[in-house]
Design an enzyme around this catalytic site. Structure first.
Site, PDB file in Angstrom:
ATOM      1  N   HIS A 174      49.133  -0.335 -18.541  1.00 50.42           N
ATOM      2  CA  HIS A 174      48.263   0.274 -17.533  1.00 50.42           C
ATOM      3  C   HIS A 174      47.037  -0.638 -17.392  1.00 50.42           C
ATOM      4  O   HIS A 174      45.989  -0.394 -17.962  1.00 50.42           O
ATOM      5  CB  HIS A 174      47.847   1.677 -17.965  1.00 50.42           C
ATOM      6  CG  HIS A 174      48.940   2.689 -17.899  1.00 50.42           C
ATOM      7  ND1 HIS A 174      49.951   2.764 -18.849  1.00 50.42           N
ATOM      8  CD2 HIS A 174      49.184   3.674 -17.002  1.00 50.42           C
ATOM      9  CE1 HIS A 174      50.759   3.765 -18.541  1.00 50.42           C
ATOM     10  NE2 HIS A 174      50.335   4.329 -17.423  1.00 50.42           N
ATOM     11  N   GLU A 178      56.233   2.695 -11.685  1.00 54.88           N
ATOM     12  CA  GLU A 178      55.991   3.808 -10.761  1.00 54.88           C
ATOM     13  C   GLU A 178      55.274   3.332  -9.492  1.00 54.88           C
ATOM     14  O   GLU A 178      54.419   4.019  -8.939  1.00 54.88           O
ATOM     15  CB  GLU A 178      55.228   4.930 -11.466  1.00 54.88           C
ATOM     16  CG  GLU A 178      56.001   5.485 -12.656  1.00 54.88           C
ATOM     17  CD  GLU A 178      55.218   6.485 -13.491  1.00 54.88           C
ATOM     18  OE1 GLU A 178      54.257   7.074 -12.967  1.00 54.88           O
ATOM     19  OE2 GLU A 178      55.567   6.676 -14.665  1.00 54.88           O
ATOM     20  N   TYR A 221      59.706  12.750 -14.946  1.00 57.45           N
ATOM     21  CA  TYR A 221      59.125  13.944 -15.558  1.00 57.45           C
ATOM     22  C   TYR A 221      59.599  15.127 -14.717  1.00 57.45           C
ATOM     23  O   TYR A 221      59.132  15.323 -13.593  1.00 57.45           O
ATOM     24  CB  TYR A 221      57.602  13.847 -15.593  1.00 57.45           C
ATOM     25  CG  TYR A 221      57.131  12.768 -16.550  1.00 57.45           C
ATOM     26  CD1 TYR A 221      56.856  13.070 -17.876  1.00 57.45           C
ATOM     27  CD2 TYR A 221      57.014  11.447 -16.142  1.00 57.45           C
ATOM     28  CE1 TYR A 221      56.441  12.079 -18.766  1.00 57.45           C
ATOM     29  CE2 TYR A 221      56.613  10.449 -17.018  1.00 57.45           C
ATOM     30  CZ  TYR A 221      56.332  10.782 -18.335  1.00 57.45           C
ATOM     31  OH  TYR A 221      55.944   9.794 -19.215  1.00 57.45           O
ATOM     32  N   GLU A 281      60.850   6.161 -18.827  1.00 56.40           N
ATOM     33  CA  GLU A 281      59.970   7.227 -19.328  1.00 56.40           C
ATOM     34  C   GLU A 281      60.623   8.548 -18.997  1.00 56.40           C
ATOM     35  O   GLU A 281      61.072   8.751 -17.861  1.00 56.40           O
ATOM     36  CB  GLU A 281      58.586   7.204 -18.658  1.00 56.40           C
ATOM     37  CG  GLU A 281      57.640   6.129 -19.082  1.00 56.40           C
ATOM     38  CD  GLU A 281      56.247   6.318 -18.452  1.00 56.40           C
ATOM     39  OE1 GLU A 281      55.850   7.488 -18.235  1.00 56.40           O
ATOM     40  OE2 GLU A 281      55.592   5.308 -18.185  1.00 56.40           O
TER      41      GLU A 281
END
Length: 639
Positions: free
Chosen positions: A113, A174, A241, A265
């Site tokens: 990140h 992402e 998620y 993830e």
């Protein structure tokens, strides 16, 4: 039927290797890339488990990994670290642990990140960078700051390269979502930035221990639009998620890129502030990988409140026979030539080009083929509906012969907006014959995460004359407002492969400890007109009907057989024996009587599926039995 080392039409296995994107990749890095490519060929030990351990220099710790081992008895095979987190620093002190992990036989992955080059603070991480196209221009301040960040990342990756540690490197993840400064940029510009970053770290910095992981968000569209190409990528994956893993979108789209696939993830869906809305059953993830995403090479669960041990199902996730844990990674081992999967869905409608003849009834607008959501590919069918109305339909009215299929499936969802009250439900249905007779799969509650609907066609008459296929959406009492509903990936499921049907003989089956030799009989059948029949002595402790021959069941998930007896009493077990040592596996004893019982054996728990030596049914008496009775076996199948 003659048993062979494989199934008809399946080509013989051929040894091969697959190369990483970097022609100068280290030998250890090449081995990892090739090993990941071959994992889906295995019958078990085919999906590497992973756990994120935190942000380097801030939250990174093995405490939650140790918790996972304490709860499940196993360390994950893959350990993750992030080099950046708070928006203004880059740290790689986690490398010491990553090196130890690799030395102990595990794999490692690094994400980052990274700070916003024009706003290097916490808020900048989540603020879209308007000068994104300047990242490749070292003559601009943005480009200079970006390459300074890459220099710092390269320092950490160099330390791992010097220790001969291959790294699954996942930058700018992402990118198709809206979370980070690099998200929702122009796809072509993003691909150019990726290629420039690849060239800088690989060619300028000389890092040849990297396997580059491209990982869009499964909950957004355009998942493959940002892809820089196979020459700059080694693994493709999804960050997911969700509440229901089986409804994840984008798998086929990513697999079609021709690289090893991963769930980079995974975790439960969270709301504002990161709170978990509903605890996730992680056992559903391995179920979904088995059933819908079998090309998956690895997964990595996130940490903290998203970790498996803070939810449920950690044990089932980590101890499943498909799951690879640390200690089971041997990158020199390859498994070649898996047969084609059984029961693969046959697409009926994917809406990639248009509505494909589907229409709407009692909808406000639509339907349209849209790109805003898709279960597979890049498009789905969408319509707007009034939640105050009791029901709405998306359907296709046209003749169709479905007699060759056992089930229909479709993935559906609703939009987030509108007052759904207690929840909107959906039914997958068909209408058949001139009377338009209705059959449906039952109501399933749906929402923005999507759900997979299924309709068993075994109870549907006139399958040769299906007149309509559709989805009925029903609003809950008190619902109001306007929303959208979506349908995608409508598919028909073919029946399993029949191993033995006994329609023309015994198919090589024999009896052991039976009163009579088995024979093909018309006295009873679960399918067709015949089954295998033999007489047994009810006072004897056991009897067997079986077939001794070599069979390769690699890639198969379930063995099934239907059995019955002429009298109540006793039990039956479906079993296989494998290898020259005749290792026994069974599905457990099932009470036996005049009513047919279908026995199933989960092949995931069976070792050496490539070398099955015997398939059979063991019949055991109950105390007090006497006399003789017939026993029957029919419809032995694999899928």
């Amino acid at each position: 039927m003659t048993f062979t080392a494989g199934f008809a039409g399946v080509p013989a296995a051929r040894a091969h290797t697959t190369d990483p994107s970097d022609p100068q990749a280290s030998a250890a890095t090449r081995d990892v890339r090739d090993w990941l490519t071959h994992l889906p060929n295995r019958a078990q030990n085919r999906v590497v488990s992973g756990q994120f351990a935190g942000y380097s220099g801030k939250t990174f710790s093995l405490a939650q990994v140790d918790e996972l081992k304490a709860q499940t008895g196993a360390n994950p095979g893959l350990l993750g670290c992030d080099y950046g987190h708070d928006g203004n620093t880059i740290d790689h002190t986690c490398n010491a642990t990553l090196k130890d992990w690799s030395a102990a036989g595990g794999l490692v992955t690094v994400s980052a990140h990274l700070p916003n080059p024009d706003q290097p603070d916490w808020n900048g991480l989540f603020t879209k960078l308007p000068t994104f196209d300047r990242l490749t221009d070292r003559g601009t301040g943005t480009g200079q700051r970006w390459h300074a960040e890459l220099d710092r990342v390269a320092e950490g990756l160099r330390e791992l390269a010097d220790a001969n540690v291959p790294v699954l490197f996942r930058p700018l993840h992402e990118m198709n979502g809206d979370s980070f400064w690099w998200s929702a940029q122009n796809p072509q510009t993003f691909a150019e930035v990726w290629r420039d970053m690849y060239a800088y770290l690989t060619d300028v910095k000389g890092l040849h221990n990297l396997l580059w992981v491209y990982a869009p968000d499964c909950n957004y569209g355009k998942r493959s639009s940002y892809y820089a190409g196979g020459a700059y990528t080694d693994v493709v994956g999804l960050d997911c998620y969700v509440r229901e893993p089986a409804a994840v979108q984008g798998y086929d789209e990513l697999v079609a890129l021709g690289k090893p696939f991963a769930f980079a993830e995974i975790g439960p869906r969270s709301g504002p502030g990161g709170s978990i809305e509903v605890p996730l059953d992680y056992g559903k993830w391995i179920d979904a990988i088995r059933a819908r995403f079998p090309a998956t090479a690895y997964f990595m669960a996130w940490n903290d409140q998203w970790r498996p041990t803070a939810n449920i199902g950690a044990g089932r996730l980590m101890t499943d026979p498909w799951t690879i844990v640390r200690g089971e990674i041997a990158t020199a081992a390859r498994t070649e030539g898996a047969p084609a999967p059984v029961g693969t869905p046959v697409p009926l409608a994917d809406f990639e080009a248009d509505t494909q003849g589907w229409g709407g009834y009692r909808v406000l607008a639509g339907p349209w083929s849209v790109t805003e959501w898709a279960a597979q590919g890049s498009r789905s069918l969408k319509a707007d509906i009034d939640l105050a109305a009791p029901e709405a339909y998306l359907n296709r009215v046209a003749p169709r012969d479905l007699s060759a299929y056992r089930a229909l499936t479709a993935t559906v969802r609703t939009a987030e907006w509108g007052n759904h009250a207690a929840g909107t439900t959906a039914k997958l249905y068909v209408r058949t014959g001139a009377g338009m007779t209705w059959y449906d799969g039952g109501a399933v509650r749906i929402g923005p995460d999507g759900a997979v609907l299924r309709l068993d066609l075994g109870r549907v008459t006139d399958l040769r004359d299906v007149r309509e296929i559709g989805v009925l959406f029903t609003s809950a009492p008190g619902a109001s407002g306007r929303t959208a509903v979506y349908v995608d990936d409508v598919a028909a499921i073919a029946p399993p492969t029949v191993v033995s049907g006994f329609e023309s003989g015994t198919d090589g089956w024999t009896g052991y400890l039976t009163g009579t030799a088995p024979a093909s009989s018309t006295e009873w059948a679960s399918e067709g007109t015949r089954s295998l029949r033999a007489e047994i002595d009810l006072a004897a402790p056991e009897s067997y009907l079986n077939r001794r021959a070599v069979l390769d069941l690699t890639g198969r998930r379930v063995l099934a057989a239907t059995v019955r007896a002429g009298a109540s009493g006793g039990t039956a077990k479906l079993y296989v024996k494998t290898t020259a040592s005749n290792t026994w596996y069974d599905a457990g004893a099932v009470p036996l009587g005049p009513e047919p019982r279908t026995l199933t054996l989960n092949l995931a728990a069976v070792g050496s599926l490539h070398d099955v030596r015997e398939i059979g049914v063991q019949f055991e008496r109950r105390d007090g039995g006497s006399g003789t009775a017939p026993i029957f076996v029919d419809e032995v199948t694999v899928r």
